[in-house]
Design an enzyme around this catalytic site. Structure first.
Site, PDB file in Angstrom:
ATOM      1  N   GLU A   1      -5.781   2.642  -1.848  1.00 31.46           N
ATOM      2  CA  GLU A   1      -6.298   1.280  -1.750  1.00 31.46           C
ATOM      3  C   GLU A   1      -6.901   0.934  -3.094  1.00 31.46           C
ATOM      4  O   GLU A   1      -7.655   1.733  -3.670  1.00 31.46           O
ATOM      5  CB  GLU A   1      -7.334   1.174  -0.637  1.00 31.46           C
ATOM      6  CG  GLU A   1      -7.784  -0.245  -0.337  1.00 31.46           C
ATOM      7  CD  GLU A   1      -6.662  -1.159   0.137  1.00 31.46           C
ATOM      8  OE1 GLU A   1      -5.888  -1.640  -0.740  1.00 31.46           O
ATOM      9  OE2 GLU A   1      -6.542  -1.416   1.337  1.00 31.46           O
TER      10      GLU A   1
ATOM     11  N   CYS B   1     -12.816  -7.139   6.541  1.00 30.00           N
ATOM     12  CA  CYS B   1     -12.188  -7.140   5.226  1.00 30.00           C
ATOM     13  C   CYS B   1     -10.861  -7.878   5.333  1.00 30.00           C
ATOM     14  O   CYS B   1     -10.319  -8.052   6.424  1.00 30.00           O
ATOM     15  CB  CYS B   1     -11.926  -5.719   4.733  1.00 30.00           C
ATOM     16  SG  CYS B   1     -13.397  -4.696   4.580  1.00 30.00           S
TER      17      CYS B   1
ATOM     18  N   HIS C   1       0.825  -1.203   0.000  1.00 27.36           N
ATOM     19  CA  HIS C   1       0.000   0.000   0.000  1.00 27.36           C
ATOM     20  C   HIS C   1       0.862   1.256   0.000  1.00 27.36           C
ATOM     21  O   HIS C   1       1.732   1.427   0.859  1.00 27.36           O
ATOM     22  CB  HIS C   1      -0.929   0.009   1.213  1.00 27.36           C
ATOM     23  CG  HIS C   1      -1.923  -1.104   1.203  1.00 27.36           C
ATOM     24  ND1 HIS C   1      -1.760  -2.259   1.915  1.00 27.36           N
ATOM     25  CD2 HIS C   1      -3.100  -1.237   0.537  1.00 27.36           C
ATOM     26  CE1 HIS C   1      -2.791  -3.059   1.698  1.00 27.36           C
ATOM     27  NE2 HIS C   1      -3.616  -2.465   0.869  1.00 27.36           N
TER      28      HIS C   1
ATOM     29  N   TYR D   1     -12.771  -1.409  -6.492  1.00 25.04           N
ATOM     30  CA  TYR D   1     -12.747   0.023  -6.201  1.00 25.04           C
ATOM     31  C   TYR D   1     -11.305   0.508  -6.083  1.00 25.04           C
ATOM     32  O   TYR D   1     -10.369  -0.273  -5.904  1.00 25.04           O
ATOM     33  CB  TYR D   1     -13.488   0.322  -4.883  1.00 25.04           C
ATOM     34  CG  TYR D   1     -12.708  -0.081  -3.658  1.00 25.04           C
ATOM     35  CD1 TYR D   1     -11.976   0.856  -2.932  1.00 25.04           C
ATOM     36  CD2 TYR D   1     -12.655  -1.409  -3.248  1.00 25.04           C
ATOM     37  CE1 TYR D   1     -11.228   0.483  -1.826  1.00 25.04           C
ATOM     38  CE2 TYR D   1     -11.925  -1.790  -2.147  1.00 25.04           C
ATOM     39  CZ  TYR D   1     -11.207  -0.840  -1.440  1.00 25.04           C
ATOM     40  OH  TYR D   1     -10.449  -1.211  -0.355  1.00 25.04           O
TER      41      TYR D   1
ATOM     42  N   GLU E   1     -10.166 -11.643  13.475  1.00 22.63           N
ATOM     43  CA  GLU E   1     -10.475 -10.253  13.806  1.00 22.63           C
ATOM     44  C   GLU E   1     -11.617 -10.117  14.808  1.00 22.63           C
ATOM     45  O   GLU E   1     -11.610  -9.203  15.646  1.00 22.63           O
ATOM     46  CB  GLU E   1     -10.832  -9.467  12.532  1.00 22.63           C
ATOM     47  CG  GLU E   1      -9.676  -9.312  11.567  1.00 22.63           C
ATOM     48  CD  GLU E   1      -9.973  -8.310  10.467  1.00 22.63           C
ATOM     49  OE1 GLU E   1     -10.945  -7.541  10.603  1.00 22.63           O
ATOM     50  OE2 GLU E   1      -9.230  -8.299   9.467  1.00 22.63           O
TER      51      GLU E   1
ATOM     52  N   HIS F   1      -7.478 -10.136   2.867  1.00 23.56           N
ATOM     53  CA  HIS F   1      -6.856 -10.600   1.633  1.00 23.56           C
ATOM     54  C   HIS F   1      -6.649 -12.111   1.698  1.00 23.56           C
ATOM     55  O   HIS F   1      -6.161 -12.610   2.724  1.00 23.56           O
ATOM     56  CB  HIS F   1      -5.488  -9.938   1.427  1.00 23.56           C
ATOM     57  CG  HIS F   1      -5.521  -8.451   1.473  1.00 23.56           C
ATOM     58  ND1 HIS F   1      -5.443  -7.740   2.655  1.00 23.56           N
ATOM     59  CD2 HIS F   1      -5.613  -7.528   0.480  1.00 23.56           C
ATOM     60  CE1 HIS F   1      -5.479  -6.440   2.386  1.00 23.56           C
ATOM     61  NE2 HIS F   1      -5.604  -6.285   1.084  1.00 23.56           N
TER      62      HIS F   1
ATOM     63  N   HIS G   1      -5.065  -5.573  -6.398  1.00 14.96           N
ATOM     64  CA  HIS G   1      -4.839  -6.871  -5.761  1.00 14.96           C
ATOM     65  C   HIS G   1      -6.160  -7.432  -5.255  1.00 14.96           C
ATOM     66  O   HIS G   1      -7.168  -6.738  -5.147  1.00 14.96           O
ATOM     67  CB  HIS G   1      -3.806  -6.765  -4.631  1.00 14.96           C
ATOM     68  CG  HIS G   1      -4.147  -5.758  -3.581  1.00 14.96           C
ATOM     69  ND1 HIS G   1      -3.947  -4.397  -3.740  1.00 14.96           N
ATOM     70  CD2 HIS G   1      -4.682  -5.898  -2.344  1.00 14.96           C
ATOM     71  CE1 HIS G   1      -4.333  -3.750  -2.651  1.00 14.96           C
ATOM     72  NE2 HIS G   1      -4.793  -4.636  -1.788  1.00 14.96           N
TER      73      HIS G   1
ATOM     74  N   GLU H   1      -8.451  -2.458  -4.987  1.00 14.70           N
ATOM     75  CA  GLU H   1      -8.758  -3.860  -4.774  1.00 14.70           C
ATOM     76  C   GLU H   1      -9.870  -4.379  -5.685  1.00 14.70           C
ATOM     77  O   GLU H   1     -10.854  -3.691  -5.941  1.00 14.70           O
ATOM     78  CB  GLU H   1      -9.193  -4.087  -3.312  1.00 14.70           C
ATOM     79  CG  GLU H   1      -8.092  -3.824  -2.312  1.00 14.70           C
ATOM     80  CD  GLU H   1      -8.533  -4.060  -0.887  1.00 14.70           C
ATOM     81  OE1 GLU H   1      -7.680  -4.368  -0.044  1.00 14.70           O
ATOM     82  OE2 GLU H   1      -9.750  -3.926  -0.599  1.00 14.70           O
TER      83      GLU H   1
ATOM     84  N   TRP I   1     -14.877   1.974   0.539  1.00  8.60           N
ATOM     85  CA  TRP I   1     -15.333   0.754  -0.128  1.00  8.60           C
ATOM     86  C   TRP I   1     -16.739   0.384   0.326  1.00  8.60           C
ATOM     87  O   TRP I   1     -17.560  -0.021  -0.488  1.00  8.60           O
ATOM     88  CB  TRP I   1     -14.359  -0.399   0.093  1.00  8.60           C
ATOM     89  CG  TRP I   1     -14.053  -0.727   1.521  1.00  8.60           C
ATOM     90  CD1 TRP I   1     -14.703  -1.597   2.331  1.00  8.60           C
ATOM     91  CD2 TRP I   1     -12.996  -0.162   2.313  1.00  8.60           C
ATOM     92  NE1 TRP I   1     -14.138  -1.617   3.587  1.00  8.60           N
ATOM     93  CE2 TRP I   1     -13.078  -0.759   3.595  1.00  8.60           C
ATOM     94  CE3 TRP I   1     -11.991   0.777   2.071  1.00  8.60           C
ATOM     95  CZ2 TRP I   1     -12.193  -0.439   4.637  1.00  8.60           C
ATOM     96  CZ3 TRP I   1     -11.111   1.093   3.097  1.00  8.60           C
ATOM     97  CH2 TRP I   1     -11.214   0.491   4.366  1.00  8.60           C
TER      98      TRP I   1
END
Length: 214
Positions: A115, A68, A26, A105, A88, A70, A33, A117, A162
């Site tokens: 960002e 959120c 980032h 976005y 989380e 990855h 990604h 993604e 987002w």
């Protein structure tokens, strides 16, 4: 989570083209990604909102959707969703449902950090309260979906960029989030060539019905 966690870089069609360290990806020229967003609901249709930890690189302290993250290279997206919900928020989910398979976005922070993604959106339903991990989440709250969606659409609620883009698309699917139609995994970004024999499904398999039982 390890400090050398990798993210999957993708092209404009969603094809995996490489990896990069999450810790350094980032910046002002963040490459596209693969990521995901998830919206956790209870049986009454309330959505779980989370405030991002204040030390996050992107949008620290911002209120956003439930979770959120990855996927790791070669990790199915549904497995990544379940993994991050556990890490989380301390939540265990039997299944996750694909809702928006091709959401993407690009957003820029005031300090120039970007960002960028390709970010499929998932739904999960739980019966337990979240136990936030302070490394990731500052606080959480439950809100009726109708109240939340109206607040985002009107601009009254200050929410992550987002989430602000996702909510109008989700709202168009109908007023009851537990009845949103489940999208086909075939509409997801293509997996890396070596993984194309694998079948993408929920942790316990996503059922054929579009209605989720609480």
């Amino acid at each position: 989570m390890t400090t050398d966690e990798l993210v999957v870089l993708v092209d404009g069609e969603g094809n995996a083209i490489g990896t990069a360290p999450k810790k350094s990806v980032h910046g002002p020229e963040t490459p596209l990604h693969l990521a995901f967003s998830s919206y956790v609901f209870d049986a009454e249709g309330r959505v779980l909102l989370s405030r991002r930890a204040s030390h996050k690189t992107t949008w620290p302290g911002a209120w956003t959707n439930s979770c959120c993250g990855h996927p790791m290279p070669s990790e199915p997206l549904t497995s990544a969703v379940a993994r991050r919900l556990s890490y989380e928020l301390g939540l265990s989910v039997a299944r996750v449902d694909l809702i928006l398979p091709r959401f993407a976005y690009r957003a820029v922070m005031d300090n120039g950090t970007v960002e960028h993604e390709l970010c499929p959106v998932y739904r999960a339903v739980v019966a337990a309260d979240a136990v936030p991990n302070p490394d990731e989440v500052g606080e959480v709250t439950w809100m009726p979906w109708k109240e939340f969606a109206e607040g985002v659409l009107s601009g009254e609620l200050d929410i992550s960029p987002w989430c602000r883009e996702q909510v109008p698309q989700l709202a168009r699917l109908g007023p009851d989030p537990l009845a949103w139609p489940i999208a086909s995994p075939a509409d997801l970004p293509p997996p890396p060539a070596r993984d194309r024999g694998a079948h993408e499904e929920g942790p316990a398999g996503a059922g054929p019905s579009s209605r989720v039982s609480g």
